[in-house]
Design an enzyme around this catalytic site. Structure first.
Site, PDB file in Angstrom:
ATOM      1  N   GLU A 440      42.458  41.346  37.968  1.00  0.00           N
ATOM      2  CA  GLU A 440      42.360  42.784  38.235  1.00  0.00           C
ATOM      3  C   GLU A 440      41.395  43.075  39.386  1.00  0.00           C
ATOM      4  O   GLU A 440      41.153  44.215  39.723  1.00  0.00           O
ATOM      5  CB  GLU A 440      41.971  43.551  36.972  1.00  0.00           C
ATOM      6  CG  GLU A 440      40.753  43.015  36.239  1.00  0.00           C
ATOM      7  CD  GLU A 440      40.509  43.740  34.907  1.00  0.00           C
ATOM      8  OE1 GLU A 440      41.133  44.771  34.646  1.00  0.00           O
ATOM      9  OE2 GLU A 440      39.657  43.249  34.157  1.00  0.00           O
ATOM     10  N   ASP A 464      43.169  48.295  37.212  1.00  0.00           N
ATOM     11  CA  ASP A 464      41.996  48.008  38.040  1.00  0.00           C
ATOM     12  C   ASP A 464      42.379  47.358  39.356  1.00  0.00           C
ATOM     13  O   ASP A 464      41.731  47.596  40.381  1.00  0.00           O
ATOM     14  CB  ASP A 464      41.018  47.107  37.283  1.00  0.00           C
ATOM     15  CG  ASP A 464      40.170  47.910  36.326  1.00  0.00           C
ATOM     16  OD1 ASP A 464      39.636  48.943  36.764  1.00  0.00           O
ATOM     17  OD2 ASP A 464      40.070  47.535  35.151  1.00  0.00           O
ATOM     18  N   CYS A 511      49.613  43.608  32.090  1.00  0.00           N
ATOM     19  CA  CYS A 511      49.234  44.493  30.989  1.00  0.00           C
ATOM     20  C   CYS A 511      48.704  45.843  31.475  1.00  0.00           C
ATOM     21  O   CYS A 511      48.210  46.630  30.688  1.00  0.00           O
ATOM     22  CB  CYS A 511      48.203  43.823  30.075  1.00  0.00           C
ATOM     23  SG  CYS A 511      46.634  43.497  30.891  1.00  0.00           S
TER      24      CYS A 511
HETATM   25  C1  PEP Z   1      43.907  47.043  33.730  1.00  0.00           C
HETATM   26  O1  PEP Z   1      42.895  47.139  34.422  1.00  0.00           O
HETATM   27  O2  PEP Z   1      45.070  47.086  34.188  1.00  0.00           O
HETATM   28  C2  PEP Z   1      43.794  46.862  32.276  1.00  0.00           C
HETATM   29  C3  PEP Z   1      44.850  46.597  31.542  1.00  0.00           C
HETATM   30  O3  PEP Z   1      42.577  47.001  31.715  1.00  0.00           O
HETATM   31  P1  PEP Z   1      41.832  48.413  31.520  1.00  0.00           P
HETATM   32  O4  PEP Z   1      42.853  49.507  31.770  1.00  0.00           O
HETATM   33  O5  PEP Z   1      41.338  48.441  30.120  1.00  0.00           O
HETATM   34  O6  PEP Z   1      40.759  48.363  32.538  1.00  0.00           O
HETATM   35 MG    MG Z   2      40.977  46.602  33.662  1.00  0.00          MG
END
Ligand code: PEP
Ligand code: MG
Length: 607
Positions: A440, A464, A511
């Protein structure tokens, strides 16, 4: 609401659905202190009301301070001593009383004016100590104003009901959003906020229609006003007409049918037309989502955001508490994979214990694995709880915000050390321990090849990845138009990661929120991704898309998209390609499946 002027607001629809209900406005700096005149003969009574509220605030602060000192530690409780001192501060209290007498205005408005005057002066000093005191000052004043409101001066509305309402606020953090109960809060809308901030993700997770980034909605809406929130289109209507109400009631009914149509797919596998299996996993923000995960037919959990255990509380969760919580996810999935992410605190998720440690600009600061490596006790307690919870089965541990190989090696070393210690103590261990990295940060994507040698799996966190690649804060409304998942630079980093995974035989999943957008899901499949993890509510839509496309079509789309050099060109191609898929789907279902058609029409304008 006859006779009241209708207002329309446009923002960012972050969680689909329609809500129609009275507003409940959460106090914000802009709405906090309405000002009204007090008759000369009543001013002493108003001063008395103010002094009572200050006394009540002091009692409250003392009680909280004591509780924190007992349950957490003295150091954390020190902040409440500072608040008590402020509640006795002659400038704040006496100046407020003097100005009330002079200006003959209500206590709330005068206290707020004095607070902002003082606050602005402290802010101007620009020193960290004064910045922190400034936060305390505002906290203290808000607390007094809350007591003033509860005391009810006759001019004030009754404490508003939070039953079946739409919450309206300047901004909401994920912790506040997570506290909403679906039965009470039917929707919410805010001035601030971006599309993939955690408040948005939580809203989607708990299935509450939400529109963020409305800029000045709190200037117009008052508690009790009738509102419509259209989370599909990112629209909010204040004082809707009878005709608008009828229209949106129908739309709400259609949305319910749409959800029902997708639910019918729950037990069929997610396979493409040519028989390729795509794993559709769920992301989890809160334990309350487990029923939704199972209900939507998730084949696994691709991301447990464990932060919920650390938010909304002054202290840290114990080993036992964490173990019990993680066990519920693992047992709930009954042998299907569960990916537990280690603590990702910082950014827009700041629990009480971390407020002092994350520093300025926490999105780029001491967040996630950085915070864990700086606080080994917190990290070790969590890892041990994960290993304990997964005794006898497989554990997949995902490390967030990896920027280079060293963090990954260090994380693995700590996991191995804990497992070894548990083995020596005779504690039961998982059958296998898999450790993965979130990709990320651009540096992780650029180093995906070498990173593959350190991990068992990779999971791309596009939320991110977009913010760090494009230097666009994901929660900032002003730069929201620049937050483009379709940016060719972002797609290139995803491509590099997928290729590295393929070359090294390391599975790569996605994700981030991109997975739950049908256009991007198609693209990612075309780029070679075979596991997508998303909000449980999105699984049905994505499954329908997966089942309507062949890998060859998806690959063709990916080739065309990756030849483009601007986000708009990428989006045009994706839209056209998705339409082709949907047209085909409509023909397939037109004669037999009316409900499916409603669903597919809704799909035609993905957010
Ligand atoms: C992301 O950064 O894509 C992620 C799945 O984590 P979060 O949204 O919790 O930062
Ligand atoms: Mg993230």
């Amino acid at each position: 609401m006859a006779g009241r002027r209708t207002f329309f607001f446009e923002g960012i629809g972050v969680s689909e659905g329609i809500a129609i209900a009275p507003a409940y406005v959460i106090e914000t700096d802009r709405t906090i202190a309405e000002s009204y005149e007090i008759a000369a003969e009543d001013i002493e009574e108003e001063v008395e009301r103010f002094e009572t509220a200050v006394r009540q605030a002091k009692c409250e602060v003392r009680a909280i301070g004591q509780e924190v000192a007992e349950k957490v530690d003295r150091q954390q409780a020190a902040i409440f001593d500072a608040h008590l001192l402020m509640l006795e501060d002659p400038y704040l209290i006496e100046t407020t009383i003097k100005r009330m007498r002079k200006e003959r205005r209500n206590a709330e408005s005068v206290l707020w004016k004095v607070t902002t005057d003082l606050g602005n002066r402290m802010q101007a000093i620009g020193d960290q100590y004064f910045t922190e005191r400034n936060h305390d000052l505002y906290d203290v004043s808000r607390r007094v104003i809350r007591h003033l409101r509860l005391s009810g001066s006759g001019e004030q509305a009754e404490a508003p009901s939070r039953h079946s309402c739409i919450v309206v606020a300047n901004n909401l953090g994920p912790a506040e959003t997570a506290q909403f109960s679906r039965d009470q809060v039917l929707g919410f809308c805010t001035n601030e906020g971006g599309p993939t901030g955690h408040a948005a993700i939580v809203a989607k997770a708990i299935g509450i229609p939400a529109v963020l980034g409305l800029e000045f909605v709190t200037n117009y809406v008052r508690t009790g006003d009738l509102l419509i929130v259209d989370g599909f289109e990112g629209k909010v209507i204040l004082h809707p007409s009878a005709e608008q109400l009828r229209f949106y009631e129908k739309k709400a009914d259609q949305a319910a049918l749409y959800r029902q149509a997708l639910e019918e797919l729950r037990d069929v596998p997610a396979v493409t037309l040519d028989g390729t299996r795509i794993n559709l996993f769920a992301n989890i923000e809160l334990p309350e989502e487990m029923p939704a995960v199972l209900h939507n037919g998730a084949e696994g959990i691709g991301l447990v955001r464990t932060e919920f255990l650390y938010l909304n509380r002054p202290g840290l969760p114990t080993h036992e508490e964490q173990t019990a919580s993680y066990r519920r996810f693992i047992e709930g999935m009954d042998g299907r994979p569960v990916v537990m992410r280690t603590l990702d605190i910082g950014g827009d998720k700041l629990p009480a214990f971390a407020e002092k440690t994350t520093g300025a600009n926490p999105f780029m600061g001491t967040r996630a694995i950085r915070l864990c490596l700086n606080n080994p006790d917190i990290f070790r307690t969590q890892l041990r709880a994960m290993l304990t919870a997964a005794a006898g089965s497989q554990i997949n541990i995902l490390i967030p915000m990896i920027s280079g190989l060293d963090e990954m090696r260090e994380s693995r070393r700590i996991v191995d050390e804990i497992a070894e210690a548990m083995r020596e103590e005779g504690q039961p261990l998982p059958e296998s321990i898999r450790i993965g990295a979130m990709v990320e940060i651009p540096s992780a994507a650029l180093l995906a090849g070498p990173l593959c040698k350190e991990v068992d799996f990779l999971s791309i966190g596009t939320n991110d990845l977009v913010q760090y690649t494009l230097a666009v804060d994901r929660t900032n409304r002003e730069v929201a138009p620049l937050y483009r998942e379709s940016h060719p630079a972002v797609l290139e980093l995803i491509r590099l990661t997928v290729i590295a995974g393929r070359e090294h035989g390391i599975p790569v999943s996605v994700c981030g929120e991109m997975s739950s957008d049908p256009r991007f899901a198609l693209l990612l499949i075309g780029m070679g991704v075979r596991t997508l993890s998303m909000a449980p509510s999105a699984i049905g839509i994505i499954k329908r898309v997966v089942r309507s496309v062949s890998i060859e079509e998806a690959e063709e789309m990916a080739r065309e998209v990756l030849s483009k050099t601007s986000p708009s060109d990428v989006e045009r191609v994706m839209k056209r390609r998705l339409k082709m898929v949907l047209d085909k789907l409509r023909q397939l279902h037109a004669s037999t499946d009316g409900i499916a058609q409603i669903a597919d029409e809704s799909l035609a304008s993905p957010s």
